[in-house]
Scaffold this motif. Structure first.
Motif, PDB file in Angstrom:
ATOM      1  N   SER B 265       0.852  -1.183   0.000  1.00 35.77           N
ATOM      2  CA  SER B 265       0.000   0.000   0.000  1.00 35.77           C
ATOM      3  C   SER B 265       0.893   1.240   0.000  1.00 35.77           C
ATOM      4  CB  SER B 265      -0.923  -0.013   1.215  1.00 35.77           C
ATOM      5  OG  SER B 265      -0.196  -0.300   2.392  1.00 35.77           O
ATOM      6  N   CYS B 266       0.504   2.224  -0.783  1.00 36.74           N
ATOM      7  CA  CYS B 266       1.310   3.428  -0.988  1.00 36.74           C
ATOM      8  C   CYS B 266       1.608   4.098   0.344  1.00 36.74           C
ATOM      9  CB  CYS B 266       0.565   4.381  -1.915  1.00 36.74           C
ATOM     10  SG  CYS B 266       1.400   5.936  -2.171  1.00 36.74           S
ATOM     11  N   ARG B 267       2.897   4.384   0.578  1.00 40.20           N
ATOM     12  CA  ARG B 267       3.301   4.963   1.852  1.00 40.20           C
ATOM     13  C   ARG B 267       2.891   6.420   1.944  1.00 40.20           C
ATOM     14  NH1 ARG B 267       2.836   1.685   4.660  1.00 40.20           N
ATOM     15  NH2 ARG B 267       3.993   2.687   6.339  1.00 40.20           N
ATOM     16  N   ILE B 268       2.621   7.015   0.796  1.00 38.04           N
ATOM     17  CA  ILE B 268       2.346   8.449   0.791  1.00 38.04           C
ATOM     18  C   ILE B 268       0.873   8.704   1.065  1.00 38.04           C
ATOM     19  CG2 ILE B 268       2.328  10.511  -0.673  1.00 38.04           C
ATOM     20  CD1 ILE B 268       4.905   9.179  -1.976  1.00 38.04           C
ATOM     21  N   CYS B 269       0.002   7.976   0.360  1.00 44.09           N
ATOM     22  CA  CYS B 269      -1.433   8.248   0.508  1.00 44.09           C
ATOM     23  C   CYS B 269      -2.108   7.185   1.367  1.00 44.09           C
ATOM     24  CB  CYS B 269      -2.097   8.318  -0.860  1.00 44.09           C
ATOM     25  SG  CYS B 269      -1.995   6.776  -1.770  1.00 44.09           S
ATOM     26  N   GLY B 270      -1.369   6.163   1.754  1.00 41.72           N
ATOM     27  CA  GLY B 270      -1.969   5.127   2.578  1.00 41.72           C
ATOM     28  C   GLY B 270      -2.953   4.255   1.821  1.00 41.72           C
ATOM     29  N   ASN B 272      -5.062   5.412  -0.709  1.00 44.24           N
ATOM     30  CA  ASN B 272      -6.214   6.108  -1.281  1.00 44.24           C
ATOM     31  C   ASN B 272      -5.985   6.571  -2.711  1.00 44.24           C
ATOM     32  OD1 ASN B 272      -7.666   5.932   1.146  1.00 44.24           O
ATOM     33  ND2 ASN B 272      -6.476   7.639   1.963  1.00 44.24           N
ATOM     34  N   GLY B 273      -4.727   6.506  -3.148  1.00 43.74           N
ATOM     35  CA  GLY B 273      -4.416   6.971  -4.500  1.00 43.74           C
ATOM     36  C   GLY B 273      -3.836   8.366  -4.477  1.00 43.74           C
ATOM     37  N   CYS B 274      -2.649   8.519  -5.083  1.00 45.78           N
ATOM     38  CA  CYS B 274      -2.026   9.837  -5.163  1.00 45.78           C
ATOM     39  C   CYS B 274      -1.126   9.844  -6.399  1.00 45.78           C
ATOM     40  CB  CYS B 274      -1.217  10.152  -3.897  1.00 45.78           C
ATOM     41  SG  CYS B 274       0.255   9.130  -3.696  1.00 45.78           S
ATOM     42  N   ALA B 275      -0.435  10.962  -6.618  1.00 41.88           N
ATOM     43  CA  ALA B 275       0.398  11.055  -7.823  1.00 41.88           C
ATOM     44  C   ALA B 275       1.526  10.023  -7.784  1.00 41.88           C
ATOM     45  CB  ALA B 275       0.963  12.463  -7.946  1.00 41.88           C
ATOM     46  N   ALA B 276       2.085   9.803  -6.593  1.00 40.80           N
ATOM     47  CA  ALA B 276       3.234   8.908  -6.486  1.00 40.80           C
ATOM     48  C   ALA B 276       2.874   7.478  -6.889  1.00 40.80           C
ATOM     49  CB  ALA B 276       3.780   8.927  -5.061  1.00 40.80           C
ATOM     50  N   CYS B 277       1.639   7.072  -6.630  1.00 42.65           N
ATOM     51  CA  CYS B 277       1.241   5.699  -6.967  1.00 42.65           C
ATOM     52  C   CYS B 277       0.318   5.693  -8.172  1.00 42.65           C
ATOM     53  CB  CYS B 277       0.582   5.023  -5.767  1.00 42.65           C
ATOM     54  SG  CYS B 277      -0.868   5.883  -5.143  1.00 42.65           S
ATOM     55  N   LYS B 278       0.319   6.777  -8.925  1.00 39.66           N
ATOM     56  CA  LYS B 278      -0.513   6.916 -10.128  1.00 39.66           C
ATOM     57  C   LYS B 278      -1.966   6.609  -9.800  1.00 39.66           C
ATOM     58  CE  LYS B 278       2.946   5.432 -13.508  1.00 39.66           C
ATOM     59  NZ  LYS B 278       3.150   4.235 -14.323  1.00 39.66           N
TER      60      LYS B 278
END
Ligand SMILES: [Zn+2]
Lengths: 793, 343
Positions: B265-270, B272-278
């Motif tokens: 799971s994306c460490r940045i958005c947890g 939820n989806g963000c730019a880092a995980c497209k």
């Protein structure tokens, strides 16, 4: 691979949610890199209902229209199209809308009348070349409805990352099949608008040679082309493709050329079968023969390039010569153009390795070669030809007078694989009941016969899955459809082996710790450098800067120092642990694991309590770090003065071989920078011997300082050695505490202070024991190092 | 009270006011071994009548203990005072003295952490050379010759003719070490393999022609996909935190089957989806799979009896992700200001 959501929906006969579809494909092994809305620029255009049309008071050709765009107010629009009619719906762009050409609509006056938007033609919307007026919409949709919904041009382009083992996913049918297999949905070929039912029987199975509608077809190289399907289409009108066909191709990023080329591209994108259409009138014979290229043969390919062919390549040739590079690209000579009426359609299976070699030799990668290299379905050639013929007939008329021919000189059976459910359990770690296994495989298109007597399933795999060749391939398919996520992930007991950590890694760790403690920062530099004489060079470098492997580590670190200097960083202390390369005795280069370091700048960070500027690191700092590095990397080696250079120390192993050096390092040094020093030591990965405890002394030491005058040429190390030999067992250590040069000493001489430390275990030393030891030391010095004298105090 | 004792008691009261030199002198004057007044008095007790001797002796001994304590206290007080004097009148906001500090490279830090986690799962480290043959880098690992799978690795070749194991090249992954370890024959095997690998890639913000890999291999009887999932999920939670979600999705590597990619799971958005995980909520961390039977057979191991799993990841990517480093080239600059940020 680009896929159209609408195209997939047409296969599945149901709508697909883009995000959900992308997530499902990812979990099936085909991750979607991007979902791009198609015709996004049309999303602001809406259905406008013209409610009233009146002449423009100041211009004969213009009309004043009252447009209902779904809002509470009616819009006044000046329109120049002759076909505008009250009561008809048209595409309407409101003020503020950006049209595909980039035009931003503004409220403005046209010949004195206000215009609040634009009724659009197909061309203005990028939907076609028709600009014979604005586009009447055949719809009941209420005004204000997005145009994309009405025209069904709203689409999503999935950019799918297809792994090289899955050529079947390089087309819409394959991906739709995958989605259907995951959900158990049915799959049907989409209907084509206006496509006639072809009055054809089943394809005519032939050997290596046959005739179709007057054209001779032959396979002379069945190894490269084991199967070749074809049909002849006559009386075709070549021209622009209809909007539905163009839109589909454009949705996946393909440019429309003409209806025939578009039809072949459609089949490629739909069924993953690259096809080629020849202008039959331009084929000599008429005949087409699959054979190897002849020595000296050449062809002008569709891209206008003349290409020299060689016998390692296969061609499709007419009676005169090559008309296509088999599986790669067609030739210009027989290209379908506007004047073409009779078409020879071909769909063949090409040997992947031959296509790969040809593509590389010609430097010509095409959609076709990409697919043939990965392996297309050898069984659906006739389906592809039929589909293509339907498309051509639907868009350009004409007829197919004879059945599709299917040349297949050496028919083969589909590969059969035996799968043991027990093996599935063994690899996956859980039992999957055999009916489930069977269901998964059937969904993928396999034919499964379970043989309970030997606990195996006989599985015939479909032609579109060339990657399924052995049992484990089927195990993966079972896991994939079962869902990786539904397998448990409990940590089960495991056995550890006898193996120990690689000593090289242990040595690296030790050295890294030691040099970090010395205040050096670890760098990692690229081992690829510009080539120099004697370097191990890279055969196919991407750039001249990365054309060889480094022969040492200090060179790269010196470049890093220059990088720091260019950023006005004056204090640089770096080390690196890595591999240096040298030519080996055979093709394998020699790889030396080494540690290197560089240092320049102040000895320690300046502090305000210091008097004057902080001193720079000098050669003695270098020697200290070097000694530490040698102790870490080459236990047992000693630091000695180089005999072949005046400004170097070397590390010497017990056997006399050199293991490293330290000294000044050349670099492009700005005037304000401090001298740069460096060292490099080979790493001895041998595990270190056991360390044993030394008892702590329980008696006091006795220290004696000796100031000795050393004449020019005498080295401190010589004196230390003599002192040590003379002093005997009671001597514990000798330390050099001071050096003095100047007044009161003979020319060239210097006074060096040596501190001798004596200790005896178990008793306190008395002067009566120490004094004679000191005298013996001095005597040894006088004997072994002539010219040394005690300094008068 | 004995008059001499009374005098001494008065002097005792003055001890807390004495300076350092006075204290030393007073110590000698009162308790000195040869000429101390109290010492002398104690020595003279023998000359007193018995009844006096008892009373005076007790008092004198008490006084001596009091003096000793007073001298000790005063001495400590003076020492503390002297220490404080060095701080008095000084601007304590002035900076302290620094030392040059070393540091480990951010990629090393990630490798250390990865190694430590797998060490806890019984893995030990193995290494191998950076120049390898085509056989070890590709063919032994079940890469089909003349197949687009080869194009997944843009390879840098070394000069020279093809030998019995093909041409020499710069290894494109650490997987040849799998073959080297397995060919040694001792089972079970649980190794992790850190190392430098090469690709014919441009040197730009997200690519480097040389980078690091760390790969793992476990082979024994009875190892299954469940063990792979469990081991790697444990690893992901140890590296990224216990609340990390993990997913495995099918992928393709010639040397494993079934093959998978592991996402966390994306460490940045947890998630939820963000730019880092497209926007996906997931970040690709490693590739893995069950060791392909052909690889085991190529190494002389019976694939019917033994199974295993393998995985590989890029410490650079993890370091960039963890520390928020935007450009991979910064890892290879040797910039002091950069390198000092992570240790
Ligand atoms: Zn995210």
């Amino acid at each position: 691979m680009n896929l159209s959501r609408r195209w997939l929906e047409a296969f599945l006969r149901r709508p697909l949610d883009p995000q959900e579809t992308a997530a499902r494909l990812a979990m099936l092994g085909a991750p979607v890199d991007a979902i791009e809305p198609v015709a996004a620029e049309l999303r602001a255009v809406v259905v406008g209902m013209v409610e009233d049309v009146r002449p423009h008071p100041n211009a004969d050709r213009l009309r004043l229209c009252l447009v209902n765009d779904g809002g509470p107010e009616r819009r006044h629009v000046v329109c120049g199209a002759a076909n505008v009619q009250a009561g008809v719906r048209y595409p309407f762009a409101r003020v503020g809308t950006t049209l595909p050409g980039g035009l931003v609509l503004e409220r403005r006056k046209i010949r004195g009348e206000v215009s609040e938007g634009m009724l659009c033609s197909a061309r203005e919307l990028g939907l076609g070349d028709d600009h014979e007026g604005i586009l009447p919409l055949d719809t009941d949709a209420p005004p204000g409805t997005p145009l994309t919904r009405v025209l069904a041009v709203d689409d999503d382009r999935f950019v799918v990352d297809v792994t090289p083992n899955r050529p079947d996913l390089l087309c819409h049918k394959g991906v739709a099949r995958e989605l259907a297999a995951a959900t158990g949905d049915a799959l049907r070929l989409p209907e084509l608008p206006g496509a006639p039912e072809l009055p054809l029987g089943s394809p005519r199975r032939e050997g290596a040679e046959a005739r179709v509608d007057g054209v001779r077809v032959a396979i002379e190289d069945p190894e490269t082309c084991p199967r070749f399907t074809a049909a002849v289409l006559r009386g075709v009108k070549v021209g622009p493709s209809p909007a539905w066909l163009r839109r589909r191709l454009e949705a996946v990023g393909q440019r429309s050329i003409n209806n025939v080329v578009d039809a072949t591209n459609w089949v490629l994108l739909e069924l993953n079968r690259p096809m080629h259409a020849f202008d039959l009138a331009r084929l000599a014979g008429p005949e087409l023969v699959v054979r190897r290229a002849r020595p000296g043969e050449s062809i002008v390919t569709l891209d206008g390039q003349r290409r020299a062919l060689d016998p390692a390549m296969a061609v499709v040739a007419d009676a005169r010569g090559a008309q296509a590079v088999g599986g790669v690209m067609g030739g210009q000579e027989s290209e379908v153009g506007e004047a073409t009426t009779d078409i020879f359609l071909e769909c063949a299976w090409w040997l992947p390795a031959r296509i790969r070699a040809t593509r590389r030799a010609l430097g010509l990668a095409t959609e076709a070669s990409y697919r043939f290299e990965r392996g297309v379905d050898p069984t659906n050639g006739a389906e592809a030809v039929r589909r293509c013929a339907e498309l051509v007939l639907a868009t350009g008329g004409g007829e197919v007078r004879e059945e599709i021919i299917d040349l297949w000189p050496q028919p083969t059976h589909p590969p059969r694989i035996f799968l043991r459910p027990a093996r599935v359990a063994r690899v996956l770690g859980v039992e999957v009941p055999w009916p489930r296994i069977e269901e998964y495989l059937v969904r993928l298109g396999c034919t499964v016969v379970f043989k309970p007597e030997d606990g195996r399933m006989a599985v015939d795999v479909p032609g579109w899955r060339p990657d399924l060749r052995e049992e484990v391939d089927l195990v993966e398919e079972v896991a994939r459809l079962h869902g990786y996520g539904s397998l448990p992930d409990e940590l089960r007991p495991f056995r550890v082996g006898e193996r120990r950590d690689d000593p090289a890694e242990v040595a690296d760790d030790r050295i890294r710790d030691g040099l970090v403690a010395q205040g050096l920062r670890e760098a990692r530099m690229l081992p690829l450098v510009a080539a120099g004489a004697g370097d191990v060079s890279v055969h196919n470098p991407l750039s001249a800067d990365h054309a060889a492997l480094r022969r040492d580590l200090v060179g790269g670190l010196a470049r890093a120092v220059e990088h720091n200097w260019s950023a006005h960083v004056r204090d640089v202390r770096l080390f690196e642990i890595g591999t240096a390369f040298a030519p080996g005795t055979d093709d394998r280069p020699r790889e030396d694991r080494r540690v290197a370091g560089v240092l320049t700048g102040t000895r320690e960070p300046a502090h305000w309590t210091d008097a004057g500027p902080a001193p720079d690191a000098d050669l003695w700092v270098l020697r200290g770090v070097f000694e530490a590095a040698v102790a870490l990397a080459q236990p047992g080696a000693t630091v000695q003065v180089a005999t072949d250079a005046s400004d170097r120390w070397v590390a010497v192993r017990l056997d006399g071989s050199r293991a490293g050096w330290a000294g000044p390092v050349a670099a492009d040094r700005p005037p304000w920078a401090a001298p740069l020093y460096g060292f490099e030591v080979a790493i001895d990965p041998a595990p270190r011997g056991p360390v044993s405890y030394q008892p702590l002394p329980d008696t006091p030491a006795v220290e004696r300082d000796l100031a000795l005058v050393l004449p020019d040429g005498v080295l401190a190390a010589q004196v230390v050695a003599a002192l040590r030999r003379g002093a005997g067992r009671l001597l514990e250590a000798i330390e050099i505490v001071d050096e003095y040069r100047g007044a009161g000493l003979p020319p060239g001489g210097r006074s060096v202070a040596f501190r001798l430390r004596f200790r005896a275990a178990g008793r306190t030393l008395r002067d009566a024991e120490v004094d004679p030891a000191v005298q013996r030391s001095l005597a040894a010095v006088r004997e072994e190092v002539p010219g040394v004298s005690l300094r008068a105090t | 009270m004995h008059p001499a004792l009374a005098r001494l008691a008065e002097r005792l009261a003055r001890v807390p006011a004495l300076g350092a030199a006075e204290l030393e002198a007073e110590h000698v004057a009162v308790l000195g071994r040869k000429s101390g007044e109290l010492t002398a008095l104690l020595k003279s007790l023998a000359t007193l009548p018995l009844e006096d001797r008892k009373a005076v002796g007790a008092e004198a001994n008490r006084l001596r203990a009091d003096f000793e304590a007073a001298f000790e206290r005063r001495k400590a007080a003076l020492a503390a005072e002297a220490g404080r004097a060095a701080w008095r009148g000084v601007d304590l906001t002035m900076p302290g003295r620094g030392r040059w500090t070393g540091s480990r490279h951010p990629v090393t830090l990630v490798l250390d952490e990865v190694t430590a986690i797998f060490r806890g799962l019984g893995f030990v480290r193995a290494t191998g050379p950076e120049a390898e043959s085509e056989w070890l880098n590709f063919l032994a690992l079940n890469f089909p010759a003349d197949h687009p799978a080869m194009d997944m690795h843009d390879t840098l070749y070394l000069g020279g003719d093809a030998g019995p194991e093909g041409r020499m090249l710069l290894r494109t992954h650490t997987s040849p070490v799998q073959v080297r370890v397995l060919r040694e024959g001792a089972l079970p095997v649980r190794v992790i393999i850190p190392g430098t690998v090469y690709r014919k890639d441009p040197f730009d913000a997200s690519h480097a022609p040389v980078f690091t890999q760390v790969e793992g291999l476990a082979v024994d009887e009875g190892i299954s996909f469940v063990d792979l999932k469990a081991t790697l999920a444990h690893f992901a939670r140890a590296l990224f935190g216990g609340d990390t979600a993990v997913r495995f999705r099918p992928s393709y590597f010639p040397f494993t089957e079934p093959s998978a990619e592991m996402d966390v799971s994306c460490r940045i958005c947890g998630g939820n989806g963000c730019a880092a995980c497209k926007g996906s909520g997931w970040m690709e961390i490693l590739g893995c799979g069950m060791v392909h039977p052909t690889v085991l057979a190529n190494c002389g191991i019976d694939p019917e009896r033994y199974t295993g799993f393998a995985f590989g990841m890029g410490p650079e990517r993890i370091a960039m992700n963890r520390f928020g480093i935007p450009d991979i080239r910064q890892l290879y600059d040797g910039d002091m200001r950069f390198l000092g940020q992570f240790g």
